[in-house]
Every structure is written in C-alpha cells, then in structure tokens.
Write a protein that holds these residues in place. Structure first.
Motif, short mmCIF file in Angstrom:
data_model
loop_
_atom_site.label_atom_id
_atom_site.label_comp_id
_atom_site.label_asym_id
_atom_site.label_seq_id
_atom_site.Cartn_x
_atom_site.Cartn_y
_atom_site.Cartn_z
N ILE A 130 -13.44 -61.44 -16.51
CA ILE A 130 -14.80 -61.87 -16.83
C ILE A 130 -15.06 -63.21 -16.18
O ILE A 130 -14.29 -64.16 -16.35
N GLU A 131 -16.15 -63.26 -15.43
CA GLU A 131 -16.56 -64.51 -14.79
C GLU A 131 -17.65 -65.16 -15.62
O GLU A 131 -18.70 -64.57 -15.86
N LYS A 132 -17.38 -66.36 -16.09
CA LYS A 132 -18.39 -67.13 -16.82
C LYS A 132 -19.27 -67.78 -15.77
O LYS A 132 -18.95 -68.82 -15.21
N ALA A 133 -20.37 -67.11 -15.48
CA ALA A 133 -21.17 -67.45 -14.32
C ALA A 133 -21.98 -68.72 -14.50
O ALA A 133 -22.39 -69.06 -15.60
N TYR A 147 -20.87 -60.78 -25.53
CA TYR A 147 -20.89 -59.92 -24.35
C TYR A 147 -20.23 -58.60 -24.73
O TYR A 147 -19.05 -58.57 -25.10
N ASP A 197 -23.35 -55.95 -21.41
CA ASP A 197 -24.64 -56.47 -21.83
C ASP A 197 -24.37 -57.68 -22.72
O ASP A 197 -23.21 -57.95 -23.08
N SER A 232 -17.18 -69.42 -11.82
CA SER A 232 -17.89 -68.77 -10.72
C SER A 232 -17.15 -68.88 -9.39
O SER A 232 -17.36 -68.06 -8.49
N GLY A 246 -29.35 -65.22 -14.60
CA GLY A 246 -28.33 -64.26 -15.02
C GLY A 246 -28.11 -64.36 -16.50
O GLY A 246 -28.72 -65.18 -17.19
N ARG A 278 -16.31 -58.78 -13.65
CA ARG A 278 -15.91 -58.70 -12.25
C ARG A 278 -14.91 -57.58 -11.97
O ARG A 278 -14.86 -57.04 -10.86
N ALA A 312 -22.58 -64.42 -17.73
CA ALA A 312 -21.24 -63.92 -17.45
C ALA A 312 -21.35 -62.61 -16.70
O ALA A 312 -22.37 -61.91 -16.79
N ASP A 313 -20.29 -62.26 -15.98
CA ASP A 313 -20.24 -61.01 -15.24
C ASP A 313 -18.89 -60.34 -15.45
O ASP A 313 -17.85 -61.02 -15.55
#
Length: 203
Positions: free
Chosen positions: A195-198, A115, A131, A36, A167, A173, A170-171
């Motif tokens: 990919i951000e592992k949030a 993901y 998703d 993050s 959340g 980015r 993950a996002d």
C-alpha cells in the motif's frame, strides 16, 4: 417400539442436516506500507481488520499494528473465507470467487479513514480493488469521499470547506493471494499487500 424408532430417525436426520461445523481457514496477511517514492514508512501506526470479523466497519474491530523498519506489518487469524458470485469478462456469466476483505485504517488530512480492499481469488488469478470510507453518523466507516466528476477530485462530504484532493490518499500498488491445502483439508491463505500512502496535491 414405533415411538422410539421415530425418535431415533428424527435425531439421525437432525444430525445429518446440521453436519459438523466447518473448520476455519488460516489467513496470513503480509503487508508493506510505503510512501509515494517507494521508501518504507517505518514505525507507522495502523489498524488491520478482516471482513469476516464482528462489525468490521466499526472503529474498534481488528487489531492495531505498527510497521517495522521496512514498513512491513503482519497479522494471522482463523476465520472462514466466504464465497460470492462475480461477473468478470462477460457480464451475464457469474464466476464463483473466494472473497477476502481487508480494511486498513490510516489517516487522511488528520482524519481516520478506512481503506477497504476486496480480493477475489479465482482460478485465473486475483482481482483486487480498494476504496476509502469515513465514519458516518453511527460511527461506522461507511461514508465515501465525495467525488467531483468535472474536476476528477475528491473532498470530505461533511465539510463544505474541504480542500479538493487529486486522490484518495493511498493506492493498492500490489496484491496477491495464494492458497494451499493441508493434509487435513484445512485451507491456508497467504495474502500479500503493498500500500502506497500517496501524496496529494490540493486544488
């Protein structure tokens, strides 16, 4: 004579109708997994699958990879990139897009999740979305996290005691898709993902 002529015409028609098999495209996926705060997640295990592979939502599809010191991973494969119709700015006007789907298996609260990233390549650019899916009763990654609209949180649908998450874990980015055409007409797709592992905050 007429019989042989008829057989010849039939064989010629079948050859033209079947045509030569379409050549597979080359897909070159470059990804980076970060935390993050943007720092790379080195030596992190993941599984990478492309949507055109056999049983892409299955637990054994694709290839298992480990990120390097910069959190990067890469995979190349040959497959045919499909097309689909998608509405963009005007809902009743469909646009033809080249679709590349990429699944990345990571963990969320100790559970494997997939993901699923959809990348629609159009003339104006690339549309991307992500998703997350859990295993369903058949072992396929097809079950979504449960979304609670009143609190805007998520939870595991099969665990009534699951903590609420702010959340999905993950996002996506950054994303990009570029295509070049070789002299023989073969298409080469370069896919870039960040990919951000949030981090998540339980509620």
């Amino acid at each position: 004579m007429s019989n042989w002529f008829g057989i010849f015409i039939a064989m010629l028609f079948m050859a033209v109708a079947s045509g030569s098999p379409a050549r597979a495209d080359l897909i070159d996926i470059h990804g980076q997994l970060v935390s993050s705060d943007g720092s790379p997640l080195a030596n992190h295990s993941l599984r990478l699958v492309v949507g055109t592979e056999p049983e892409p939502r299955g637990p054994h599809a694709g290839q298992r990879l480990t990120t390097d010191a910069e959190g990067r991973f890469r995979r190349q494969l040959e497959t045919k990139v499909p097309r689909r119709l998608k509405t963009l700015d005007v809902w009743f006007i469909p646009h033809r897009t080249d679709l590349i789907e990429v699944g990345v298996e990571l963990e969320l609260l100790g559970r494997p999740v997939l993901y699923w990233i959809e990348l629609d390549h159009v003339r104006q650019g690339v549309l991307g979305g992500m998703d997350v899916f859990l295993k369903d009763g058949s072992g396929q990654f097809r079950q979504r996290l449960k979304f609670h609209s009143q609190t805007h949180t998520w939870s595991f649908p099969d665990d009534p005691n699951s903590m609420l998450l702010t959340g999905i874990g993950a996002d996506l980015r950054a994303h990009d898709v570029r295509m070049t055409t070789a002299a023989d007409g073969r298409r080469h797709w370069i896919v870039e993902l960040r990919i951000e592992k949030a981090e998540f905050t339980p509620r």
